[in-house]
Design a protein around this motif. Structure first.
Motif, PDB file in Angstrom:
ATOM      1  N   LEU A 363       0.828  -1.204   0.000  1.00 24.13           N
ATOM      2  CA  LEU A 363       0.000   0.000   0.000  1.00 24.13           C
ATOM      3  C   LEU A 363       0.870   1.265   0.000  1.00 24.13           C
ATOM      4  N   THR A 364       1.933   1.238   0.798  1.00 27.68           N
ATOM      5  CA  THR A 364       2.811   2.415   0.887  1.00 27.68           C
ATOM      6  C   THR A 364       3.521   2.658  -0.436  1.00 27.68           C
ATOM      7  N   ALA A 365       4.066   1.593  -1.021  1.00 35.76           N
ATOM      8  CA  ALA A 365       4.806   1.726  -2.277  1.00 35.76           C
ATOM      9  C   ALA A 365       3.903   2.172  -3.414  1.00 35.76           C
ATOM     10  N   ALA A 366       2.617   1.812  -3.349  1.00 39.44           N
ATOM     11  CA  ALA A 366       1.687   2.208  -4.404  1.00 39.44           C
ATOM     12  C   ALA A 366       1.612   3.729  -4.521  1.00 39.44           C
ATOM     13  N   LEU A 367       1.547   4.425  -3.377  1.00 37.60           N
ATOM     14  CA  LEU A 367       1.525   5.886  -3.401  1.00 37.60           C
ATOM     15  C   LEU A 367       2.897   6.464  -3.704  1.00 37.60           C
ATOM     16  N   GLU A 368       3.955   5.878  -3.121  1.00 38.33           N
ATOM     17  CA  GLU A 368       5.305   6.420  -3.298  1.00 38.33           C
ATOM     18  C   GLU A 368       5.839   6.218  -4.714  1.00 38.33           C
ATOM     19  N   THR A 369       5.212   5.361  -5.492  1.00 36.33           N
ATOM     20  CA  THR A 369       5.656   5.147  -6.874  1.00 36.33           C
ATOM     21  C   THR A 369       5.611   6.443  -7.671  1.00 36.33           C
ATOM     22  N   LEU A 370       4.696   7.320  -7.326  1.00 35.31           N
ATOM     23  CA  LEU A 370       4.534   8.563  -8.061  1.00 35.31           C
ATOM     24  C   LEU A 370       5.486   9.671  -7.595  1.00 35.31           C
ATOM     25  N   SER A 371       6.294   9.369  -6.573  1.00 29.08           N
ATOM     26  CA  SER A 371       7.202  10.375  -6.023  1.00 29.08           C
ATOM     27  C   SER A 371       8.643  10.090  -6.428  1.00 29.08           C
ATOM     28  N   GLU A 395      -5.152  10.583  -7.284  1.00 28.84           N
ATOM     29  CA  GLU A 395      -5.287  11.843  -6.553  1.00 28.84           C
ATOM     30  C   GLU A 395      -4.110  12.077  -5.596  1.00 28.84           C
ATOM     31  N   LEU A 396      -2.910  11.785  -6.068  1.00 30.89           N
ATOM     32  CA  LEU A 396      -1.719  11.977  -5.228  1.00 30.89           C
ATOM     33  C   LEU A 396      -1.453  13.459  -5.028  1.00 30.89           C
ATOM     34  N   GLN A 397      -1.218  13.838  -3.792  1.00 27.99           N
ATOM     35  CA  GLN A 397      -0.845  15.202  -3.461  1.00 27.99           C
ATOM     36  C   GLN A 397       0.363  15.168  -2.534  1.00 27.99           C
ATOM     37  N   ALA A 398       1.387  15.947  -2.896  1.00 29.51           N
ATOM     38  CA  ALA A 398       2.589  16.025  -2.059  1.00 29.51           C
ATOM     39  C   ALA A 398       2.471  17.208  -1.111  1.00 29.51           C
ATOM     40  N   ILE A 399       2.866  16.987   0.130  1.00 28.97           N
ATOM     41  CA  ILE A 399       2.900  18.048   1.131  1.00 28.97           C
ATOM     42  C   ILE A 399       4.366  18.322   1.416  1.00 28.97           C
ATOM     43  N   PRO A 400       4.908  19.435   0.916  1.00 27.27           N
ATOM     44  CA  PRO A 400       6.341  19.702   1.033  1.00 27.27           C
ATOM     45  C   PRO A 400       6.868  19.551   2.454  1.00 27.27           C
ATOM     46  N   GLY A 403       5.020  14.820   3.533  1.00 23.60           N
ATOM     47  CA  GLY A 403       4.746  13.504   2.966  1.00 23.60           C
ATOM     48  C   GLY A 403       3.784  13.604   1.795  1.00 23.60           C
ATOM     49  N   VAL A 404       3.027  12.529   1.575  1.00 23.55           N
ATOM     50  CA  VAL A 404       2.065  12.498   0.475  1.00 23.55           C
ATOM     51  C   VAL A 404       0.755  11.902   0.989  1.00 23.55           C
ATOM     52  N   HIS A 405      -0.312  12.210   0.255  1.00 23.07           N
ATOM     53  CA  HIS A 405      -1.574  11.500   0.523  1.00 23.07           C
ATOM     54  C   HIS A 405      -2.291  11.308  -0.795  1.00 23.07           C
ATOM     55  N   GLY A 406      -3.113  10.259  -0.840  1.00 22.35           N
ATOM     56  CA  GLY A 406      -3.814   9.925  -2.061  1.00 22.35           C
ATOM     57  C   GLY A 406      -4.732   8.737  -1.840  1.00 22.35           C
ATOM     58  N   LEU A 407      -5.288   8.229  -2.921  1.00 24.91           N
ATOM     59  CA  LEU A 407      -6.253   7.133  -2.849  1.00 24.91           C
ATOM     60  C   LEU A 407      -5.660   5.860  -3.422  1.00 24.91           C
ATOM     61  N   VAL A 408      -5.915   4.748  -2.727  1.00 26.19           N
ATOM     62  CA  VAL A 408      -5.584   3.416  -3.228  1.00 26.19           C
ATOM     63  C   VAL A 408      -6.833   2.569  -3.021  1.00 26.19           C
ATOM     64  N   ASN A 409      -7.360   2.045  -4.123  1.00 29.41           N
ATOM     65  CA  ASN A 409      -8.622   1.285  -4.047  1.00 29.41           C
ATOM     66  C   ASN A 409      -9.721   2.143  -3.401  1.00 29.41           C
ATOM     67  N   GLU A 410      -9.746   3.444  -3.796  1.00 28.50           N
ATOM     68  CA  GLU A 410     -10.747   4.404  -3.333  1.00 28.50           C
ATOM     69  C   GLU A 410     -10.696   4.643  -1.825  1.00 28.50           C
ATOM     70  N   GLU A 411      -9.586   4.270  -1.194  1.00 24.48           N
ATOM     71  CA  GLU A 411      -9.405   4.516   0.240  1.00 24.48           C
ATOM     72  C   GLU A 411      -8.258   5.517   0.409  1.00 24.48           C
ATOM     73  N   GLU A 412      -8.478   6.537   1.260  1.00 24.82           N
ATOM     74  CA  GLU A 412      -7.472   7.581   1.423  1.00 24.82           C
ATOM     75  C   GLU A 412      -6.374   7.136   2.389  1.00 24.82           C
ATOM     76  N   PHE A 413      -5.129   7.441   1.997  1.00 25.68           N
ATOM     77  CA  PHE A 413      -3.966   7.119   2.838  1.00 25.68           C
ATOM     78  C   PHE A 413      -3.088   8.365   2.981  1.00 25.68           C
ATOM     79  N   ARG A 414      -2.472   8.492   4.132  1.00 26.26           N
ATOM     80  CA  ARG A 414      -1.462   9.519   4.377  1.00 26.26           C
ATOM     81  C   ARG A 414      -0.144   8.816   4.727  1.00 26.26           C
ATOM     82  N   ILE A 415       0.926   9.256   4.080  1.00 26.94           N
ATOM     83  CA  ILE A 415       2.234   8.622   4.287  1.00 26.94           C
ATOM     84  C   ILE A 415       3.282   9.717   4.437  1.00 26.94           C
ATOM     85  N   GLY A 416       4.057   9.656   5.499  1.00 27.59           N
ATOM     86  CA  GLY A 416       5.115  10.644   5.651  1.00 27.59           C
ATOM     87  C   GLY A 416       5.612  10.747   7.071  1.00 27.59           C
ATOM     88  N   SER A 417       6.071  11.955   7.433  1.00 28.85           N
ATOM     89  CA  SER A 417       6.629  12.187   8.760  1.00 28.85           C
ATOM     90  C   SER A 417       5.502  12.363   9.778  1.00 28.85           C
TER      91      SER A 417
END
Length: 635
Positions: A363-371, A395-400, A403-417
Motif C-alpha cells: 500500500l505504501t509503495a503504491a503511493l510512493e511510486t509517483l514520487s 489523486e496523489l498530493q505532495a505536502i512539502p 509527505g504524500v496523501h492519495g487514494l488506493v482502491n478508493e481509500e485515502e492514505f497519508r504517508i510521511g513524517s
C-alpha cells in the motif's frame, strides 16, 4: 597558420609529452642495451668499441642524474647522491673499470625511472572539484532570465535552479521546495528537504522541484571553494620522511666527497703512499662508498610492496604512502558510502492492525511510486525486491517537507513524517516505538488511513557487511578507530555502535573533518582517513594517509587520496597497514645490511685489505642482495 603547421605543432607537443612521461625509462633502456653491447664487445677483444659503448652508456644513462646533481651544486651550492654516483662511476672508469662504473649508473638510472613511475601522482583533483560547480547560472533580473558566468554572481542575486541541476552558489531559498542531495559536500546519506529560508551550497544537486535562490556568497567564498583551498594547502605540505631522506642524501654525499679528497691528500704524507697507490685507493673508496646498495635497499622493497598491494586490490600512489601507512595509529572512517552502503533502505516494516508486512509495504509503495523523493524510491525498491504487485494510486498530493496523501482502491492514505498525521492517531505506545527506531538512527515513516495508524516503516543507510570485521581487524592491530560524518548525531551514534568504532564525530562539514584529523594526529600520531566523497577530500589530503573507495568514490576522492581500495573492501585497510609495516621492516633490514657492508668495505679499503675487484664484488653483491631482499615482499 595553415593545416600542415598546426599538425606539425601537434606532433611536436605529442612527442614532447611522451618524452616527459617516458624519457627516464627510455634512456635507462638504451643505457642497458649499450652496457650489454659493450660487455659483448669486451668478450670479443674489441676494446676501442667497448670503451665507446661504455662512454655512450655513461652519457645516456647518467646525464639526467648528472644534470640534477650539477644544478644542486650550482644553484643551491650543495652536494647530493646524484652527483656522488656520477663521480664514483667516472672514478671507476678512470682506473679502467668501465663496466663497474656503467653498472653503477644503470642501477641508479633504473631506480630513478621506476621511482618516477611509481611516485607519479596527477594533479587533476582540483579540476575535478571545479567540475562540481556549473560554469553558468540562470539569473533573474527585472522578471527576465539570463545566463551569466558563475564568477559574475554577487551576494543578493537571484538564481533559478531547475530540477536535476547543480546549485551554482551558496545561498538561501526564496521560493520553491525540493530534496537536495548534499552528499558531495556534507556527506549526508539521504537528500535533505529544503524550503523557503533554508541554506543551500554550491555543488549540491537539486532534486525534483525548481528553486529560486538568493546568493549569499561570491564564487571565491563558497563552501566548495574552501574545500578546494583546503586540498591545495594539505597537498603542498612535504612529509617529514621525504625531508629526512633529502637531508640524509646530502649529508652522505658531503661525507663521501670530503673523505675521498682527504684520501687523495693525506696518505702520501702520513703513510708514505705513492701517488698511484693513493689514487687507486681513493677510487676504490668512491666505488665501495657509492650509494647504490643504500638506494636499492629502499626502492625494490617499496615497489614490491606496491605490486603486492595491487594484486590484493590496494593501489598505493607512491612509496612514501606505503611507508607512512605502516606508522598509522588511528584510522578515521567516513560514514556514508564507506562504513555504510550509501543508499537508504527499508529496515523495518511494522504493521499495527490486521495487515501483514507485505500488505503494508504494498500500500505504501503504491503511493510512493509517483514520487521522486529518495525515501520514496527506497520504499518502492523494497516492494520490487519482494516482487509485490502494486495497486494503482490516484489523486496523489505532495505536502512539502511532510509527505504524500492519495487514494488506493478508493481509500485515502497519508504517508510521511509525524507532521502528516491527523490528531489523536498516535498513541503513547506508538510514540515509544517510533522513538526507539529514531534512537537507532532510522527515519520513521508513518502510514495512516481513516483516522487509524496502519503501521510504521523505518529507513536507514545500512552498514556494509564487512564493516565490523574491518574495525575489529584494526583494533587487533592496536589501532584506534574513529567515524566522521555529516549526518545527525542519532544516526551516527547508531551506525558507530553497530560498527564498534571507538569514537563518533557527527554533524561535520569538510573543514571540521580536517580539524578532527589534526586533533587526532596531535593526540595519537599518524592518522589514516578513509572516505569516498568530495566532502572527504580535504580530510583525505590532511591525513598522513588518505584512503579512497575505488568503485564508489568520487573522482575528487580518488585523485586526492594516497591509497585506493579498488573493490571498496574496507577490510583491505588492515591489509594495507600490515603491508606497510612489513615493508618498513624489510627496508630497515636492508638499510642496516647495506650500511654495514659499506662500513666493512671502507674499513678494508683504509686497511689495504680490499682491492678494486673485491670492492666491486662486495659493492655489487650487497646491491643484489638488498634487491633480492626487497623482492620478498612480492610473495
Amino acid at each position: 597558420m595553415n593545416g600542415e603547421a598546426v599538425a606539425a605543432i601537434q606532433r611536436e607537443r605529442a612527442v614532447q609529452g611522451v618524452w616527459e612521461r617516458h624519457g627516464a625509462a627510455l634512456t635507462t633502456a638504451v643505457s642497458a642495451v649499450l652496457v650489454l653491447l659493450a660487455w659483448y664487445a669486451g668478450t670479443k677483444g674489441w676494446e676501442p668499441l667497448e670503451i665507446c659503448l661504455y662512454i655512450a652508456a655513461y652519457v645516456i644513462g647518467g646525464y639526467r642524474k648528472a644534470w640534477e646533481g650539477l644544478q644542486t651544486l650550482i644553484q643551491e651550492r650543495d652536494l647530493d647522491v646524484d652527483l656522488l654516483m656520477i663521480v664514483a662511476a667516472v672514478g671507476a672508469a678512470s682506473i679502467g673499470y668501465w663496466q663497474d662504473g656503467a653498472i653503477l649508473i644503470l642501477i641508479f638510472a633504473l631506480s630513478g625511472a621506476l621511482e618516477g613511475y611509481t611516485m607519479e601522482k596527477t594533479n587533476q583533483d582540483i579540476r575535478s572539484i571545479m567540475k562540481l560547480r556549473p560554469e553558468t547560472a540562470l539569473i533573474l533580473r527585472d522578471n527576465n532570465e539570463s545566463r551569466i558566468r558563475v564568477e559574475e554572481l554577487q551576494p543578493g542575486d537571484l538564481v533559478l535552479v531547475k530540477p536535476g541541476e547543480r546549485i551554482p552558489a551558496d545561498g538561501v531559498i526564496q521560493q520553491g521546495y525540493s530534496a537536495v542531495d548534499q552528499a558531495s559536500i556534507t556527506g549526508e546519506s539521504i537528500p535533505v528537504d529544503k524550503a523557503c529560508g533554508d541554506e543551500v551550497f554550491a555543488g549540491t544537486i537539486n532534486g525534483q522541484g525548481a528553486l529560486t535562490i538568493a546568493v549569499t556568497k561570491p564564487a571565491e567564498a563558497t563552501l566548495l571553494a574552501r574545500i578546494i583551498r583546503l586540498v591545495q594547502e594539505a597537498q603542498s605540505e612535504m612529509p617529514p620522511s621525504q625531508l629526512f631522506v633529502e637531508r640524509f642524501e646530502r649529508v652522505y654525499a658531503r661525507v663521501v666527497i670530503v673523505a675521498a679528497l682527504l684520501l687523495l691528500v693525506i696518505p702520501p704524507y702520513a703513510f708514505g703512499w705513492t701517488w698511484d697507490k693513493t689514487v687507486y685507493r681513493a677510487m676504490i673508496f668512491l666505488v665501495v662508498a657509492s650509494p647504490c646498495a643504500l638506494v636499492s635497499s629502499i626502492m625494490p622493497a617499496i615497489l614490491s610492496g606496491i605490486s603486492n598491494g595491487a594484486r590484493k586490490g590496494i593501489l598505493f600512489k607512491g612509496g612514501v604512502h606505503l611507508e607512512n601507512i605502516g606508522d598509522i595509529k588511528v584510522v578515521a572512517f567516513d560514514k556514508t558510502g564507506t562504513l555504510t552502503e550509501g543508499k537508504p533502505k527499508v529496515t523495518d516494516i511494522i504493521p499495527l492492525l490486521s495487515q501483514s508486512e507485505a500488505e503494508l509495504l504494498r500500500l505504501t509503495a503504491a503511493l510512493e511510486t509517483l514520487s521522486e523523493h529518495p525515501i520514496a524510491r527506497a520504499i518502492v525498491q523494497a516492494a520490487k525486491d519482494k516482487r509485490l504487485e502494486l495497486p494503482k494510486a490516484a489523486e496523489l498530493q505532495a505536502i512539502p517537507g511532510v509527505g504524500v496523501h492519495g487514494l488506493v482502491n478508493e481509500e485515502e492514505f497519508r504517508i510521511g513524517s509525524l507532521d502528516c498525521l491527523e490528531d489523536n492517531v498516535l498513541s503513547a505506545g506508538h510514540r515509544q516505538m517510533a522513538r526507539q527506531l529514531e534512537e537507532q538512527g532510522k527515519t520513521v515513516i508513518y502510514v495512516q488511513s481513516q483516522n487509524q495508524l496502519l503501521g510504521l516503516l523505518a529507513i536507514q543507510d545500512t552498514l556494509r557487511p564487512q564493516a565490523r570485521n574491518a574495525v575489529r581487524a584494526l583494533r587487533r592491530m592496536g589501532i584506534e578507530v574513529a567515524m566522521l560524518t555529516g549526518d545527525n548525531s542519532a544516526t551516527a551514534q547508531a551506525i558507530g555502535k553497530q560498527a564498534d568504532v571507538d569514537w563518533v564525530y557527527a554533524g561535520l562539514f569538510p573543514e571540521q573533518k580536517v580539524e578532527i584529523v589534526k586533533k587526532l594526529t596531535a593526540s595519537y600520531g599518524k592518522v589514516a582517513m578513509v572516505g569516498d566523497g568530495v566532502n572527504d577530500a580535504p580530510a583525505l589530503a590532511t591525513a598522513a594517509v588518505g584512503i579512497a573507495m575505488g568503485a564508489a568514490g568520487t573522482d575528487v576522492a580518488l585523485e586526492t587520496a594516497n591509497v585506493v581500495l579498488m573493490a571498496d573492501d574496507i577490510e583491505k585497510v588492515a591489509d594495507a597497514i600490515a603491508l606497510g609495516r612489513r615493508t618498513k621492516q624489510v627496508v630497515k633490514q636492508n638499510i642496516v645490511f647495506a650500511m654495514s657492508v659499506v662500513v666493512l668495505l671502507v674499513a678494508g679499503t683504509f686497511l689495504e685489505h680490499v682491492n678494486l675487484p673485491v670492492g666491486v664484488i662486495g659493492h655489487e653483491g650487497s646491491t643484489l642482495l638488498v634487491i633480492a631482499s626487497g623482492l620478498r615482499l612480492l610473495r
